[in-house]
Design a protein around this motif. Sequence first.
Motif, short mmCIF file in Angstrom:
data_model
loop_
_atom_site.label_atom_id
_atom_site.label_comp_id
_atom_site.label_asym_id
_atom_site.label_seq_id
_atom_site.Cartn_x
_atom_site.Cartn_y
_atom_site.Cartn_z
N SER A 1 0.82 -1.21 0.00
CA SER A 1 0.00 0.00 0.00
C SER A 1 0.86 1.26 0.00
CB SER A 1 -0.93 -0.01 1.22
OG SER A 1 -1.79 1.10 1.22
N LEU B 1 2.33 1.59 -3.51
CA LEU B 1 1.35 2.05 -4.49
C LEU B 1 1.14 3.56 -4.37
CD1 LEU B 1 -0.77 1.42 -6.67
CD2 LEU B 1 -2.41 0.98 -4.82
N ARG C 1 2.22 6.16 -7.36
CA ARG C 1 1.25 7.09 -7.94
C ARG C 1 1.66 8.54 -7.73
NH1 ARG C 1 -3.42 5.66 -9.73
NH2 ARG C 1 -4.46 7.54 -8.96
N GLU D 1 -0.18 -4.69 -9.72
CA GLU D 1 -0.62 -3.30 -9.80
C GLU D 1 0.57 -2.34 -9.78
OE1 GLU D 1 -3.44 -2.79 -6.67
OE2 GLU D 1 -5.07 -3.72 -7.78
N LEU D 2 1.59 -2.68 -9.00
CA LEU D 2 2.77 -1.80 -8.92
C LEU D 2 3.51 -1.72 -10.26
CD1 LEU D 2 4.36 -2.66 -5.45
CD2 LEU D 2 2.87 -0.74 -6.05
#
Length: 301
Positions: free
Chosen positions: A17, A20, A24, A66-67
């Motif tokens: 988390s 991420l 971003r 996702e990373l």
Amino acid sequence: MNKFDCIVVGAGPAGLSASLTLGRARRNIVVFDDGTNRNRVTHESHGFITRDGIKPQEFKELGLKELKKYPSVSYFNTTITEIYKEECQDRFVVKSSDGHSFFSDKVVIATGIQEVFPFVSVREYYGKSLFSCPYCDGWELRDQPLLVLAEKEEQALHMAKLVFNWSRDLVVLTNGVELSKEAVQELNKHNIKTRFDHIKNLIGENGYLQKIEFESGEILTRTGGFVVPSFYRPNSFAEKLGCEILEDGSLVTDGAGRTTEKHIYIAGETEKSSPSSLLISAAEGNKAGVAVNTDLIMERF
């Protein structure tokens, strides 16, 4: 040179988390993980909305996938052996077990904790029929004949009260520790049985508990239950970096992941040295990521 804005050690829900959030925010970061997360033995993780029942490894793989969308995030599956501050350069040096060194302005420690059980054979059943968190696994064991295994009175009472919410067929085992008369009476009035005998062995197949054998030779039939382990941090990174730690083992933070040592952040179970849910750990990772990015912005603006 392997120079980064931030290095994240640990790719559990907290580390993922935080990574991420930083990815971003266009931060150049690297994430390290060696696959020793304590929930690796668990078949399912619960309580994370939209991901209830997910396998921990699948959760991790989804997070890492996702990373990959963020080009400023790198990931290495390796063990970090040392973290120290290079005062002359005002940066951190992070060394891995494969002999590489990485440099960073900031470090997020999200390496989690590990359990110590009352006796070794508990681990054979842990994650399948014995668990430590009723909120995570109580639903799956509802209405079954269960045990609570705890070697301290306060822990035994607390866990019994929790587990009673999911099953009324409950026996508290203390493995040789006598509970006070008042504690026994409190449990008995809810028909919760107590056994103080020393446990000889746990009996079952493929991680699923069937019976408890006491040193007296007596046998108790149970299909699962909850254990109160003790917990410890698997490394001393925070201590060696000079972070302030309270008597109960908790790291002192500002509530957003910043420790008492500038540029060092903590996320997830590492902070309290006690267990936490996926959801809470992920939230704390997000807060730590925001704190890192905010500090970078203010320092560099």
